[in-house]
Each structure stands twice: as C-alpha cells, then as structure tokens.
Design a protein around this motif. Sequence first.
Motif, PDB file in Angstrom:
ATOM      1  N   ARG A 189       0.830  -1.206   0.000  1.00  0.00           N
ATOM      2  CA  ARG A 189       0.000   0.000   0.000  1.00  0.00           C
ATOM      3  C   ARG A 189       0.863   1.255   0.000  1.00  0.00           C
ATOM      4  N   LYS A 195       2.664   1.987  -3.230  1.00  0.00           N
ATOM      5  CA  LYS A 195       1.752   2.598  -4.207  1.00  0.00           C
ATOM      6  C   LYS A 195       1.507   4.070  -3.879  1.00  0.00           C
ATOM      7  N   GLU A 196       1.306   4.378  -2.608  1.00  0.00           N
ATOM      8  CA  GLU A 196       1.008   5.751  -2.198  1.00  0.00           C
ATOM      9  C   GLU A 196       2.178   6.696  -2.501  1.00  0.00           C
ATOM     10  N   ARG A 219       4.302   6.305  -4.861  1.00  0.00           N
ATOM     11  CA  ARG A 219       4.572   6.204  -6.295  1.00  0.00           C
ATOM     12  C   ARG A 219       5.992   5.705  -6.578  1.00  0.00           C
ATOM     13  N   HIS A 255       4.803   8.157   3.508  1.00  0.00           N
ATOM     14  CA  HIS A 255       3.474   8.717   3.275  1.00  0.00           C
ATOM     15  C   HIS A 255       2.849   8.973   4.641  1.00  0.00           C
ATOM     16  N   SER A 260       0.085   8.616   5.884  1.00  0.00           N
ATOM     17  CA  SER A 260      -0.913   7.656   6.367  1.00  0.00           C
ATOM     18  C   SER A 260      -0.286   6.358   6.864  1.00  0.00           C
TER      19      SER A 260
END
Length: 497
Positions: free
Chosen positions: A336, A339-340, A342, A373, A375
Amino acid sequence: MAEKKDPRTGSRSPTCSRAQRRGRALIVLHIRPPKIMGALERSMVQHPINLLSLAASVRAAGHQPVVWDFEVEPFSETIVRARAAALQPGLVGVTGMTANIKVGAKILGWIKDAVPGVFAVVGGPHGSALPEETLREFPEFDAVVVGEGELTWTELAGRLTRGESLAGTFGLAWRDRDRVVVEPRRELIRDLDVLPLPARDLIDLNLYKGASSPGLDATLHRSTEIFSSRGCPQDCIFCAAKVTFGRAIRFRSAAHVLAEVDECMTKFGYRHFTMEDDTFTYRPTRLEELCRGLRERGVSWDCDTRVNIVTREMLQMMKDSGCRKVAFGVESGSPRILKEIRKDIDVEQIKRAFAAAHEVGLITTAFFIIGGHPSETAEDLEASVRLMREIDPDLMAAAIAVPFPGTELEQIMSEKGLIASRQWEKYTHIHSVPCWRTENFGPEELVSLQNRIFRRFFFRPHFVLKTFKKALSWHGARYYGRSLWQIIRYLFIEGRN
C-alpha cells in the motif's frame, strides 16, 4: 556593492565593483557549509563534486575558482572572516541544503562583512524550490541560482566581471533593491559531455579519510565519487532531486565517464569509484560499455539503482567488472505504501533483486523510509521489518521522511496541517526530532520507531553472526569493530537537535 541601471528595464542590479576595479579574472569562492554529522558520517565524507563541477566551469571561462569544504576543514566565524579577508573574492556561492541553509546564510554574512562589495549567492535544492522566499528570509544572499548551476553560475561571473545588469540571466533569482526578480528557469544541459571534469585539484584530498560508501573498508578503498548521469524518471512523492534536475534523465557517454576514471587514477591515485547516479543501470547498453571499460582498468566500484531495472545477468556482469556493492531504494515493505509514494516497484521485485545480488556475491544496501506517506501505520512499518529480514541486506538505512520544499510530500503534509513549523535545521533524516508529525505518529514517536528498527535489524543474532564471520581478518576486525562503535554511538550516545 555597486549598482547599474538596465536601460531596457529600468531595474537596478548589483555589479561586482571589485572585479571591475581589478580589471582581471574574478576570484570565485565555492563553499560547502558544515552539517550535523555523527561519527558514522564523519567516517565517510564524500567529495563536494557539485562544487567541483561549478569550479571547473568558471575556471574554463577564465576565472579563478577556490573551494572551501567545511565538512572537513576547521570551521568558526573567526576562521571564515580571516580567510575571506585574505582571499578577497569577488563572487562567493554556498551550496544550500535545507538543513544547513541557515548556517550557509551566516557564513555569507560573515564574508560580506569581511569583504565589502562581494556578491553572495546560494544554490542547491532549497533555494531552487523557494527562490523568492529564500531571498526574503535571508538578507545575506544577493541571489539564488535555481536548478542546474554550471551555465548560470558561469554567466553570472561573466556579467559581474563586465559590470553588466543581471536582468535576463536565466536560472537566477536576484534582488532589485526591495523587490525580488525571479528569472525564467534555464534549460537543462542536454549534452553533459560538454562540461569539464570536476576540479578535484582544488581540494585537499587528504582530508577525506574514509570510504565514501558504507560497507567498504576505507583502508582498502581509496575512493571518490562520479556522477555519470543527472535526473531520475521516477516521480516518488518524497524526492527533492527533481526540483534541481527534473525528471528527464540525461547520460554522459561511457567514454566521457571513463575519461574521468582515468584522470582520477593517474592524477589522484583513486582505485575505487562510487557511482552516485540515482539509477546507474537505467540504460543497459551504456552499462555494458562502462563495465567493459572498468574491467579493463582493474578498478572497483559501487552504485545505487532500482530493483526493477536489474537482472541476475546484469548484476553478474557488474560483479565481474569490479562492482563490490549495490544499493537499492526499497522504502517500504508495505504494498500500500509503495503505491502511495509512487515508487513504481513491488515487493516481489525487491525480493528478486536482493536474491540475485546475493547469488552473485555483491554487498547489498537497502534504503527504507519511515513516514514516506503520512498515512503509514504500525502495520505498514512491521511489513517493512519483515521484508528487511527476508531480503537480508548487508547494510540497511531507515530514514525519517523529510517534507522537503518543492516535494509532493511537503504539499500533502502542509494541506493536512502536519508540519508544525519550518525549523530548517531539523530537516534531516537521522539527526533531528522532526518539527512535523504523520497522521499516526508524533515527532518523538518517529524517532523512537527509527531507533527501534535499527536495533531490531543490527542486533538480531543472524546479522551479528554474519558480521562476525566477516570480521575474522585484521582488516575486517578493524572495520566492523569501528562500524559497531559508530552504530552504538548513534543509537545510545549522540543526541538529536
């Protein structure tokens, strides 16, 4: 500092009265300011190749470059003032990373006091991201070189020497009395082979004691760094490199790179080279040429690259040509988070790349990021720890992600109200308590997580046993004993600002 009115625009730009008065080549001073360094960094300070490239360019234009590197030279206000008064430069530039932008401004302030009329400039990623803000925040700077520096720096030196206006100097932000003029960005240099080789003769090479790359014993590897390309085509949200060099990757030819290798061998006695490109293996045909040339010269080298642009065959070719170590940016073990941010890689590619590097016998380094990230959760970080253990790199670095100006990460965190203040001196990966938080962790928690990850990796029985086996020689015992002490100092003794 004198001023001259531009008849076309009416603006008043500074001129270098010293250069005009002397009527000769400009003394151009290049400075790397000191930075926060623990024992580990002090053991492997790299050469200031960016400044040496700028110095080579102004020398080719007929000026007299000088380089001061306060990462290795004695530093104090008294020293700076005395050296500046003795040198009497007409133009001085300091490289400005975000964490040392304040000390860079102090240095130029001292020099301007000691040398009235000197023109003071900052370059580097911080000023490139915030040119107008930097000039308004730091009155010590007369101008900012924005982006790639060689052509702008050389043009600036020429204009000051001739007493010309600065108006129209692409890639420059400068003061016109109370207003700041930000000129259009200069086009990037397409053919890097036109640049002269870095002026390594301008620094005292004996001051650089250690190997420039962790994992390589400095007593066995007299090393220097080479940039064989500029730019990175990826779009990671945390990376500030594209602020200066953009996303287009530009390559030097293999012949030009090997000419630099030859000069370093014959003039300076270097036998190991750290290839500082973000993605050294990006163009396989050029890599083959370089490997062939490096193998013929019998030197050793190491590099950084990405896990998705290497194969086992490529790594074997690199090993056969003298490559000792390869470092990969992993960043996270969480699909995850990958992906966040990039990163454009997946966990299976990470595992395959490390397995292949181990098979051919290369030393490996894995770079991870905490808070890449905002999050990121505890579960995401635990996935990173599990991946560290599975890929089993010889070395690992876990950096706290820094929301550098100009990055998308900084924009995201600003919009979420996660950045408490802009204390630039805290914008470091490993030596500060952050002045920001993430959605799930406060500043002190980020530091605690970082230290815990280091301890869980370096003090696990498997890593200790593996390292002990490498330390069974005299050189190995010296190197790994010193490295262990540096890790202990960082984790348990050295404080954070």
